[in-house]
Design an enzyme around this catalytic site. Structure first.
Site, PDB file in Angstrom:
ATOM      1  N   SER A 598      50.053  38.064  35.776  1.00 40.55           N
ATOM      2  CA  SER A 598      49.409  37.513  36.968  1.00 40.55           C
ATOM      3  C   SER A 598      49.498  36.001  36.915  1.00 40.55           C
ATOM      4  O   SER A 598      49.534  35.415  35.825  1.00 40.55           O
ATOM      5  CB  SER A 598      47.931  37.922  36.994  1.00 40.55           C
ATOM      6  N   TYR A 611      39.681  39.112  33.118  1.00 39.01           N
ATOM      7  CA  TYR A 611      40.982  39.409  33.724  1.00 39.01           C
ATOM      8  C   TYR A 611      41.983  38.296  33.412  1.00 39.01           C
ATOM      9  O   TYR A 611      43.084  38.550  32.929  1.00 39.01           O
ATOM     10  CB  TYR A 611      40.816  39.564  35.235  1.00 39.01           C
TER      11      TYR A 611
END
Ligand SMILES: [Zn+2]
Length: 730
Positions: A598, A611
């Site tokens: 990401s 995350y």
């Protein structure tokens, strides 16, 4: 041969008067072809052809004219439609005999014979574009309205017996004639015409070492005749069944199913690597009772060496399979590997020698010298092809060959085609031309791609994108139904292909759906076992599975969710790579691993610590794995940003919490899709390129990363984020 009853034992009777009455003569031919082709005991996939001579209105003159409708080149009886049939002026085809007869040199394999194939184009009725097959003259020159040419195992068994002519007479008396082996073509058509003239009472012919051809003036009668001939041949063979002494009795014992699969899982990647040095191959495993009885038998080695008989089979099965004399209950895996290496070496030498010995000055260049069929006692058969469909056809044809050998050895002694004849088919210029006419192979045609997370979002889009390039796709997901759904969608788009064979999961098509939980090593191992049994190996892995646990108002998530985030986003891809490592190393074939990370990995911000740090760890995992898996596997990261569209990472509550966070106007009664668009548009405006990042954008990047186009790129993170300058790596 009147039909006494329709209770055939060895073939399926499928004719329906009710249906046939409703359709026109050409449709009746298609119908007859389909119901013949549906039964593997009647004919093999792609094998055999059918025809009807039908009176039709000539578009040129408006007058009635006789048209030969005959299955064209390529295609398969079971799945044939009207467009698979060629239509030719029957009168003009007969007229071609003058040209042939006036040639100076004529006969099988002469120049004029191959040239006649081009002449069929001059006899095309109504501009039908379907190319005629080399069997066309067989159908045209037999003076009956309907002709079936089949490759039934039972009749080929008689055709491939040493005393074939004598046995044909014994089984069929004067009803069915016999002609010796000759390669199909114009000359064989003339021979059949002559047989019909000399023996006006015969209803068919056994074609030596090839198959069956029979005829009638009524289509239903022709169909029933085909079935009754095959039934009679099968009855004769079963009357001579050798029972336990089939194939000289059993030499080796089979392994239990569990043990068999365990050894196959160990051995297949290595084997695929050994035979794929020139071109990658996809495998199909056959390990049912019938094939095991053959590979375990005393006669297997001798019969395998003789090779297959039906000419239709050579292009797939090659002149002979590789038989490996390994004792499954006494010898270990190491011994099997050595025997496979030695066997393959000798096979390639033999194949080159066969090519050198049989080639003509104008023969096409030697093809891949590796076997396409490998027989191992205790384990069964492993068949290889350029894709799954082809490998299933190869396995199917060798199943046929085994059945033919069983029949021939039961009634007499099996003989194969002379090597030169086999060569002249395998390297026939017309076959070469057919191969050359085929569209070029797609970029991923010989590749197996595993997509983990394929049930939704980016994973689903990636599966669709790579499948478009011809890949075999293993759709894996923790939600098994969703993985199966994606596989089903791919199968609906691209079809299952042809070829009826394969045991268990190996019977699959080009896409399968499997369960995989990346946090559980056992489940990953189980998934790889299934992949190896399905396709024989694996080339690329694209991991899109991931988790984002929405934080509370303070931006926190519970401690156990921290663990889960790392388990799925970091440890998961590691476990997958670790389990795949052995397979990749044993194959020794180029592959790739793409891990979805990401842009958050590089952007520090408030509210998603777990995350973001897990994705930063995943980025570094990419770099470490690229070292670990070099030089055969490239490892790269795909770093998307804010793909809101269709993403399971953006459920309604996350969308709403984000909208609130960014003070974007919305009302609670608005549909999720609309809310998602608002958020996507907001995110788009934050990027340099100002347009929303879509699933297809990610899929395109994942495809390029796996493809050879980036074959010098490894250890890199590839952002697909619309341009987020704060995420630039430096
Ligand atoms: Zn044939």
């Amino acid at each position: 041969m009147a039909i006494k009853n329709k209770n055939f034992k060895y073939v399926n009777y499928k004719w329906s008067d009710e249906f046939a009455q409703k359709i026109d003569p050409v449709e009746r031919l298609v119908y007859r072809s389909n119901i013949l082709g549906e039964d593997q005991r009647i004919t093999n996939t792609g094998g055999g052809n059918t025809s009807s001579k039908i009176m039709m209105k000539d578009p040129l003159t408006g007058k009635d004219v006789e048209v030969l409708w005959v299955k064209g080149s390529g295609g398969d009886l079971r799945t044939s439609k009207k467009e698979n049939f060629a239509s030719l002026y029957q009168g003009s085809l007969i007229g071609l005999q003058n040209i042939y007869n006036n040639a100076e040199e004529k006969g099988a394999k002469t120049e004029i014979e191959d040239k006649m194939v081009e002449m069929y184009n001059h006899t095309i009725f109504n501009l039908n574009p379907r190319a005629s097959s080399i069997d066309t003259p067989l159908h045209s020159f037999i003076p009956f309205k309907h002709v079936d040419h089949m490759h039934p195992d039972s009749v080929i068994a008689i055709a491939a017996a040493k005393n074939s002519k004598k046995i044909t007479k014994e089984v069929f008396a004067d009803e069915i004639g016999w002609v010796k082996w000759q390669r199909p073509g114009f000359d064989l058509g003339l021979i059949l015409q002559e047989e019909c003239r000399k023996h006006p009472k015969i209803k068919g012919l056994v074609l030596g070492q090839h198959g069956l051809i029979n005829w009638a003036n009524d289509d239903k009668e022709c169909y029933e005749l085909t079935l009754s001939i095959i039934e009679k041949a099968a009855e004769y063979i079963e009357a001579h069944n050798k029972g336990e002494q089939t194939f000289g009795g059993q030499k080796y014992k089979s392994l239990s199913e569990g043990k068999r699969f365990e050894i196959l899982f160990e051995i297949l990647p290595k084997l695929r690597g050994m035979i794929s040095q020139k071109n990658k191959f996809i495998g199909t495993i056959q390990s049912d009772e019938r094939i095991l009885r053959f590979v375990n038998s005393n006669d297997a080695e001798r019969l395998a060496e003789l090779g297959t008989s039906c000419p239709d089979h050579f292009l797939r099965t090659k002149i002979k399979p590789l038989y490996v004399d390994w004792n499954p209950t006494k010898e270990n895996l190491g011994a099997l590997v050595i025997k496979l290496e030695e066997g393959l070496y000798k096979y390639r030498e033999d194949y080159s020698a066969y090519y050198e010995e049989c080639k003509h000055p104008d023969s096409p260049a030697i093809r891949d010298p590796n076997p396409t069929v490998i027989l191992i006692p205790g384990l069964g058969m492993i068949a290889w092809g350029k894709n799954k469909s082809e490998s299933r056809v190869t396995a199917e044809f060798y199943n046929n060959a085994v059945e033919v050998m069983r029949g021939a050895e039961a009634i007499d002694e099996y003989i194969s085609l002379p090597r030169q004849e086999a060569f002249d088919i395998e390297y026939w210029k017309l076959e070469e031309a057919k191969l050359k006419r085929m569209p070029p192979e797609k970029e991923f045609a010989r590749e197996v791609v595993l997509v983990i997370g394929a049930g939704s979002g980016i994973g689903k889009a990636v599966s669709h994108r790579v499948a478009k390039e011809g890949a075999h796709i293993v759709c894996a997901d923790v939600n098994k139904e969703s993985a199966e759904q994606t596989a089903k969608e791919l199968t609906e788009i691209y079809g299952v292909g042809i070829g009826v064979s394969g045991t268990g999961i190996s019977n699959c098509g080009a896409a399968i759906g499997l369960y995989a939980n990346v946090t559980d090593r056992k489940s990953i191992n189980e998934m790889f076992k299934n992949i190896i049994l399905a396709y024989g190996g694996i080339d690329h892995i694209i991991i899109t599975s991931g988790i984002f646990v929405p934080p509370d108002l303070e931006g926190k998530i519970p401690d156990d969710k921290w663990g889960l985030t790392y388990d799925i986003n970091v440890t998961g891809p590691y476990l997958v790579a670790d389990e795949a490592k052995r397979i990749w190393e044993e194959q020794g074939l180029k592959g790739s691993l793409t891990i979805t990370t990401s842009v958050n990995a590089a952007v520090s911000k408030k509210g998603s610590v777990a995350y973001d740090t897990s994705k930063a760890a995943a980025n570094h995992l990419v770099r470490e794995l690229s070292i670990e898996l070099s030089p055969i596997v490239r490892v790269n990261g795909l770093a998307p940003a804010t793909v809101v569209e269709g993403s399971s990472m953006f459920p309604r509550d996350r969308v709403i919490s984000s909208l609130k966070k960014y003070n974007i106007q919305f009302t609670e009664d608005e549909e999720t899709g609309i809310l998602r668009n608002k958020l996507a548009e907001f995110y788009a405006q934050r990027t340099l390129l100002k347009s929303p990042v879509t699933l297809n954008d990610q899929a395109e990047a994942a495809y390029v990363l796996a493809s050879k186009r980036l074959n010098k790129t490894t250890g890199q993170i590839f952002s697909v984020d619309g341009g987020l300058h704060e995420a630039f790596l430096r």
